[in-house]
Design a protein around this motif. Sequence first.
Motif, PDB file in Angstrom:
ATOM      1  N   ILE A 283       0.835  -1.200   0.000  1.00 21.25           N
ATOM      2  CA  ILE A 283       0.000   0.000   0.000  1.00 21.25           C
ATOM      3  C   ILE A 283       0.872   1.253   0.000  1.00 21.25           C
ATOM      4  CG2 ILE A 283      -1.830   1.237   1.211  1.00 21.25           C
ATOM      5  CD1 ILE A 283      -2.498  -1.458   2.615  1.00 21.25           C
ATOM      6  N   GLY A 284       0.743   2.075  -1.031  1.00 24.21           N
ATOM      7  CA  GLY A 284       1.417   3.364  -1.064  1.00 24.21           C
ATOM      8  C   GLY A 284       0.752   4.317  -0.098  1.00 24.21           C
TER       9      GLY A 284
ATOM     10  N   ASP B  79       4.992   5.742  -3.487  1.00 20.21           N
ATOM     11  CA  ASP B  79       4.315   4.760  -4.336  1.00 20.21           C
ATOM     12  C   ASP B  79       5.226   3.548  -4.513  1.00 20.21           C
ATOM     13  OD1 ASP B  79       2.004   4.431  -6.541  1.00 20.21           O
ATOM     14  OD2 ASP B  79       3.899   3.648  -7.329  1.00 20.21           O
ATOM     15  N   PRO B  80       4.665   2.339  -4.471  1.00 22.66           N
ATOM     16  CA  PRO B  80       5.501   1.137  -4.583  1.00 22.66           C
ATOM     17  C   PRO B  80       6.264   1.012  -5.900  1.00 22.66           C
ATOM     18  CG  PRO B  80       3.338   0.591  -3.698  1.00 22.66           C
ATOM     19  CD  PRO B  80       3.255   2.009  -4.172  1.00 22.66           C
ATOM     20  N   SER B  81       5.902   1.794  -6.904  1.00 21.76           N
ATOM     21  CA  SER B  81       6.534   1.636  -8.216  1.00 21.76           C
ATOM     22  C   SER B  81       7.763   2.519  -8.409  1.00 21.76           C
ATOM     23  CB  SER B  81       5.521   1.956  -9.327  1.00 21.76           C
ATOM     24  OG  SER B  81       5.228   3.351  -9.344  1.00 21.76           O
ATOM     25  N   LEU B  82       8.035   3.451  -7.485  1.00 22.05           N
ATOM     26  CA  LEU B  82       9.083   4.442  -7.721  1.00 22.05           C
ATOM     27  C   LEU B  82      10.163   4.363  -6.646  1.00 22.05           C
ATOM     28  CD1 LEU B  82       9.975   6.778  -9.554  1.00 22.05           C
ATOM     29  CD2 LEU B  82       8.700   8.325  -8.059  1.00 22.05           C
ATOM     30  N   TYR B  83      11.340   3.896  -7.045  1.00 17.44           N
ATOM     31  CA  TYR B  83      12.498   3.787  -6.157  1.00 17.44           C
ATOM     32  C   TYR B  83      12.161   3.063  -4.855  1.00 17.44           C
ATOM     33  CZ  TYR B  83      15.012   6.671  -9.433  1.00 17.44           C
ATOM     34  OH  TYR B  83      15.606   7.145 -10.562  1.00 17.44           O
ATOM     35  N   ASP B  84      11.499   1.935  -4.994  1.00 20.71           N
ATOM     36  CA  ASP B  84      11.224   1.041  -3.878  1.00 20.71           C
ATOM     37  C   ASP B  84      11.310  -0.383  -4.406  1.00 20.71           C
ATOM     38  OD1 ASP B  84       9.958   0.888  -0.957  1.00 20.71           O
ATOM     39  OD2 ASP B  84       8.995  -0.636  -2.206  1.00 20.71           O
TER      40      ASP B  84
END
Length: 251
Positions: A7-8, A113-118
């Motif tokens: 969850i972001g 957000d889980p899609s950006l640098y994570d």
Amino acid sequence: MKRLSVIGIGAGDPDHLTMQAVKALNQVDVFFLMDKGPGKDALLDLRRDICRRYITDRTYRFVEAGSPERQREDLDYTASVEALNRAKQATFERLINEQLSDGQRGGFLVWGDPSLYDSTLRILQAILDSGRCVFEFDVVPGITSVQALAARHKVPLNSIGGSLEITTGRRLAAGRVGDAASTVVMLDAEDAYRQVSDPDTQIYWGAYVGMADELLIAGRLGDVADDIERTRKAARQANGWIMDTYLLRKP
């Protein structure tokens, strides 16, 4: 079947949560919190506060685990990140196997957000690919520091008809950026904006964006670079860490 929700949770303001994220929170039985040490207690406290604010009429619990640290000595950057993710994979796998029962849902609360640098999504997929742990997972997007930064400075990210690049301070410092009209820089530990040769470049800088101690500076790079560097140094000394993002706009 075990289930997970990634969850972001936004960039620091509990009001960043979307209605989809709130709905997802109210389906979780076990929240996995990765402890990055005393200097990052505020990040764990925010996650707990979000749950208190938005979860209603549901029993849940927190499970904490120490977050592995990236080794910086004698390793190149890519190798050190891969080693870090392997260590995190072992931790995640243990938590899912030992702390989550069949039929329960676990939750990872991801900054921004889980899609950006994570790497959470990569790690979970690697666990599934290993075959040592079976689960299903879904992903809830969140507001990133990039979006929050633009909102706080009241500017669009891109110029009219111009391209936008999102990169890291490491790549900017090494000159490994494209010719985009606008560049968003994240994860800058080296004051990499100093490497930008054109002093007329516009910079929109922010640290702890969305949090109580938010800092914002904007202007012509040649005019505000020293101010940004002083502010970054003072913030790092005061808090023990800094989380900043900035937008560079070519003149």
